[in-house]
Design an enzyme around this catalytic site. Sequence first.
Site, PDB file in Angstrom:
ATOM      1  N   CYS A   1      -4.744  -1.098  -1.781  1.00 59.81           N
ATOM      2  CA  CYS A   1      -4.887   0.339  -2.051  1.00 59.81           C
ATOM      3  C   CYS A   1      -5.864   0.486  -3.205  1.00 59.81           C
ATOM      4  CB  CYS A   1      -3.531   0.938  -2.420  1.00 59.81           C
ATOM      5  SG  CYS A   1      -3.579   2.666  -2.953  1.00 59.81           S
ATOM      6  N   ASN A   2      -6.955   1.215  -2.987  1.00 61.51           N
ATOM      7  CA  ASN A   2      -7.939   1.399  -4.045  1.00 61.51           C
ATOM      8  C   ASN A   2      -7.363   2.148  -5.232  1.00 61.51           C
ATOM      9  OD1 ASN A   2     -10.914   0.634  -2.957  1.00 61.51           O
ATOM     10  ND2 ASN A   2      -9.654   1.375  -1.271  1.00 61.51           N
ATOM     11  N   THR A   3      -6.568   3.184  -4.956  1.00 60.03           N
ATOM     12  CA  THR A   3      -5.995   3.987  -6.038  1.00 60.03           C
ATOM     13  C   THR A   3      -5.013   3.171  -6.865  1.00 60.03           C
ATOM     14  OG1 THR A   3      -6.265   6.018  -4.753  1.00 60.03           O
ATOM     15  CG2 THR A   3      -4.686   6.073  -6.557  1.00 60.03           C
TER      16      THR A   3
ATOM     17  N   TYR B   1      -1.061   8.197  -2.536  1.00 63.13           N
ATOM     18  CA  TYR B   1      -1.037   7.905  -3.962  1.00 63.13           C
ATOM     19  C   TYR B   1      -2.140   8.643  -4.715  1.00 63.13           C
ATOM     20  CZ  TYR B   1       2.311   3.969  -3.737  1.00 63.13           C
ATOM     21  OH  TYR B   1       3.422   3.179  -3.587  1.00 63.13           O
ATOM     22  N   GLY B   2      -3.178   9.061  -4.009  1.00 63.02           N
ATOM     23  CA  GLY B   2      -4.356   9.614  -4.663  1.00 63.02           C
ATOM     24  C   GLY B   2      -4.089  10.835  -5.523  1.00 63.02           C
TER      25      GLY B   2
ATOM     26  N   CYS C   1     -10.913   4.077   0.796  1.00 69.15           N
ATOM     27  CA  CYS C   1      -9.447   4.103   0.865  1.00 69.15           C
ATOM     28  C   CYS C   1      -9.070   3.230   2.048  1.00 69.15           C
ATOM     29  CB  CYS C   1      -8.955   5.535   1.059  1.00 69.15           C
ATOM     30  SG  CYS C   1      -7.191   5.672   1.466  1.00 69.15           S
ATOM     31  N   THR C   2      -8.046   2.412   1.900  1.00 62.94           N
ATOM     32  CA  THR C   2      -7.709   1.482   2.980  1.00 62.94           C
ATOM     33  C   THR C   2      -7.179   2.183   4.222  1.00 62.94           C
ATOM     34  OG1 THR C   2      -5.524   1.086   1.974  1.00 62.94           O
ATOM     35  CG2 THR C   2      -7.295  -0.466   1.446  1.00 62.94           C
ATOM     36  N   HIS C   3      -6.754   3.433   4.096  1.00 60.41           N
ATOM     37  CA  HIS C   3      -6.375   4.189   5.291  1.00 60.41           C
ATOM     38  C   HIS C   3      -7.596   4.512   6.171  1.00 60.41           C
ATOM     39  CE1 HIS C   3      -2.539   4.918   3.220  1.00 60.41           C
ATOM     40  NE2 HIS C   3      -2.072   5.422   4.348  1.00 60.41           N
TER      41      HIS C   3
ATOM     42  N   ASP D   1       0.856  -1.184   0.000  1.00 61.19           N
ATOM     43  CA  ASP D   1       0.000   0.000   0.000  1.00 61.19           C
ATOM     44  C   ASP D   1       0.889   1.230   0.000  1.00 61.19           C
ATOM     45  OD1 ASP D   1      -2.385   1.609   0.280  1.00 61.19           O
ATOM     46  OD2 ASP D   1      -1.926   1.822   2.406  1.00 61.19           O
ATOM     47  N   SER D   2       0.261   2.385  -0.130  1.00 64.13           N
ATOM     48  CA  SER D   2       0.998   3.639  -0.123  1.00 64.13           C
ATOM     49  C   SER D   2       1.474   4.029   1.270  1.00 64.13           C
ATOM     50  CB  SER D   2       0.118   4.763  -0.680  1.00 64.13           C
ATOM     51  OG  SER D   2      -1.033   4.929   0.126  1.00 64.13           O
TER      52      SER D   2
END
Length: 267
Positions: free
Chosen positions: A71-73, A40-41, A182-184, A8-9
């Site tokens: 990470c969705n992005t 990353y977005g 978003c995974t965050h 992930d970012s």
Amino acid sequence: MACLGVFDSGLGGLTVVREIQRLLPTLPLTYIGDSRHAPYGSRSEGEICQLSLAQAEFLLAQGCTALVIACNTATAAAAGTLREHFPCVPIIGMEPAVKPAAAATKSGIVGVLATVGTLQSARFAALLDRFAAEITVLTRSCPGWVEAVEAGAFETPETLRLLQREVEPLLAAGADTLVLGCTHFPALRPALQALVGPEVVLIDTGAAVARRVAEQVAAQGQEAGSLTLFTSGTPTVFSRSARAILGVEWLPMVWPLVWKDGRLENA
């Protein structure tokens, strides 16, 4: 024995790791949090593809036999490219939970909280076409949320102001279901739920991804699964926030990584 690689970012993908560990406690996991480049977005699709390829190559070199793009992005930007480069490797991505949100809403109005990269992606547009024809979907790009999680500021006054700024317009418009796209963002769930109240449903895809991993990765160890952590950020900061997200008091050493000529290397 299978080993799952997750990247992930930054810290956000650990919300997915948490769900995978609950479902598959004996599965060895190796995780990269690319905190140096978070979020990353706001990055270009080409840059995200390069970052994702480098992380996938590093994880495969560590012996991982399957990958999760937590990470969705990065999923929207790079999943297709990764599958082309590694056709024999199971690769599981993320997407905002529009389908379950459409099923859950009673008001017919759903809010999606995500990054600009996710909301502007063709993948997200396709999700809306497939699953949101009968509902109204409102979106918010949530600036500052990823940075708050990366800093471990889950419930500070400033973070609460950031959450309120994005959520209040959705509630005022009648949204009764919010997608954490978003995974965050699941790391902010306690603060978010307190803000919106128990009647508003918060949905993320961590548990669904864990079930998908269980389908893809059959081989598991017999003892407690190991967790190996790498970060391109500051290991001490990463470890402190990672413990909070995973709900543990102790973690193994977080190994530092450096970017060199577009590749990841041990520091």
